[in-house]
Design a protein around this motif. Structure first.
Motif, PDB file in Angstrom:
ATOM      1  N   ASP A  43       1.029  -1.370  -0.267  1.00 41.58           N
ATOM      2  CA  ASP A  43      -0.038   0.182  -0.250  1.00 41.58           C
ATOM      3  C   ASP A  43      -0.010   1.374  -0.178  1.00 41.58           C
ATOM      4  N   PHE A  44       2.237   1.508  -0.511  1.00 36.66           N
ATOM      5  CA  PHE A  44       2.866   2.559  -0.116  1.00 36.66           C
ATOM      6  C   PHE A  44       2.512   3.362  -0.890  1.00 36.66           C
ATOM      7  N   THR A  45       1.720   3.933  -2.012  1.00 33.86           N
ATOM      8  CA  THR A  45       1.515   4.766  -2.797  1.00 33.86           C
ATOM      9  C   THR A  45       0.270   5.996  -2.138  1.00 33.86           C
ATOM     10  N   ASN A  46       0.114   4.847  -1.164  1.00 31.34           N
ATOM     11  CA  ASN A  46      -0.551   5.789  -0.017  1.00 31.34           C
ATOM     12  C   ASN A  46      -0.327   6.252   1.513  1.00 31.34           C
ATOM     13  N   TRP A  47       1.515   5.972   0.818  1.00 34.29           N
ATOM     14  CA  TRP A  47       1.800   6.417   2.339  1.00 34.29           C
ATOM     15  C   TRP A  47       1.936   8.166   2.285  1.00 34.29           C
ATOM     16  N   GLY A  87       1.798  -1.968  -4.902  1.00 29.26           N
ATOM     17  CA  GLY A  87       1.475  -0.699  -4.390  1.00 29.26           C
ATOM     18  C   GLY A  87       0.437   0.382  -4.110  1.00 29.26           C
ATOM     19  N   ARG A  88      -0.500  -1.325  -4.912  1.00 34.43           N
ATOM     20  CA  ARG A  88      -1.815  -0.275  -5.073  1.00 34.43           C
ATOM     21  C   ARG A  88      -2.128   1.807  -5.202  1.00 34.43           C
ATOM     22  N   PRO A  89      -1.692   1.897  -6.453  1.00 31.79           N
ATOM     23  CA  PRO A  89      -1.532   2.737  -6.788  1.00 31.79           C
ATOM     24  C   PRO A  89      -2.939   3.240  -7.123  1.00 31.79           C
ATOM     25  N   SER A  90      -2.745   4.829  -6.148  1.00 37.87           N
ATOM     26  CA  SER A  90      -3.899   5.601  -6.296  1.00 37.87           C
ATOM     27  C   SER A  90      -4.508   6.575  -7.200  1.00 37.87           C
TER      28      SER A  90
END
Length: 175
Positions: A43-47, A87-90
């Motif tokens: 989930d790093f793209t939401n950090w 990264g579950r891109p948002s």
């Protein structure tokens, strides 16, 4: 590199000091380190450190211009800017199947080729200072670059780049 390897890589680093607050890099390094130890990197793209520094959701006017440039040769650029899975891109561009961050990076390559008089495929090496989470390395490889790619960055960012690029099956990038 999988999630466990990423966490191990982060835990092997010295903890950066928590100095200041955003937008100072000393703070962002500390925050990335903390996320790397405690949160799911999937989930790093939401950090916040990634969202506020490396995605282009809040710069859509710029990305619109970048997208218009890429549309001139969309057959070439569409697979390059396809939404990554890691990264579950948002940062879906206008809700579609492309990443705003990758569109922005690809536009740099689309402009660079004519300036150099060379295509990305013909270059022998790329050295990047401050590689974000690895978006440009991904774009370059997807665009056909086969040469040596080196990223110089903070160790916490290098660990994230390794995780991201491995998740996208991109190899041969030195961090």
């Amino acid at each position: 590199m999988n999630a466990a390897d990423f966490r191990t890589a982060m835990s092997s680093l010295f903890e950066p000091p928590k100095v200041g607050q955003p937008p100072h890099w000393s703070y962002w390094r500390w925050e990335l380190y903390q996320h790397g130890l405690h949160d799911d990197p999937a989930d790093f793209t939401n950090w916040p450190v990634v969202y506020h520094n490396f995605l282009f959701n809040h710069w859509l006017n710029v990305v619109d211009d970048d997208y218009a440039l890429l549309q001139q040769d969309w057959t070439r650029w569409e697979p390059v800017v396809a939404l990554p899975q890691t990264g579950r891109p948002s940062d879906r561009y206008r809700g579609g199947g492309s990443s705003s961050a990758l569109i922005h990076q690809a536009s740099h390559l689309a402009r660079l080729g004519p300036l150099l008089g060379k295509s990305i495929e013909s270059l022998k090496a790329i050295t990047e200072f401050g590689g974000g989470f690895g978006a440009m390395a991904l774009v370059a490889r997807r665009a056909g670059f086969q040469g040596r790619y080196v990223i110089y960055d903070f160790p916490e960012m290098n660990a994230l780049q390794q995780y991201y690029l491995a998740g996208e099956d991109i190899h041969g990038v030195e961090t």
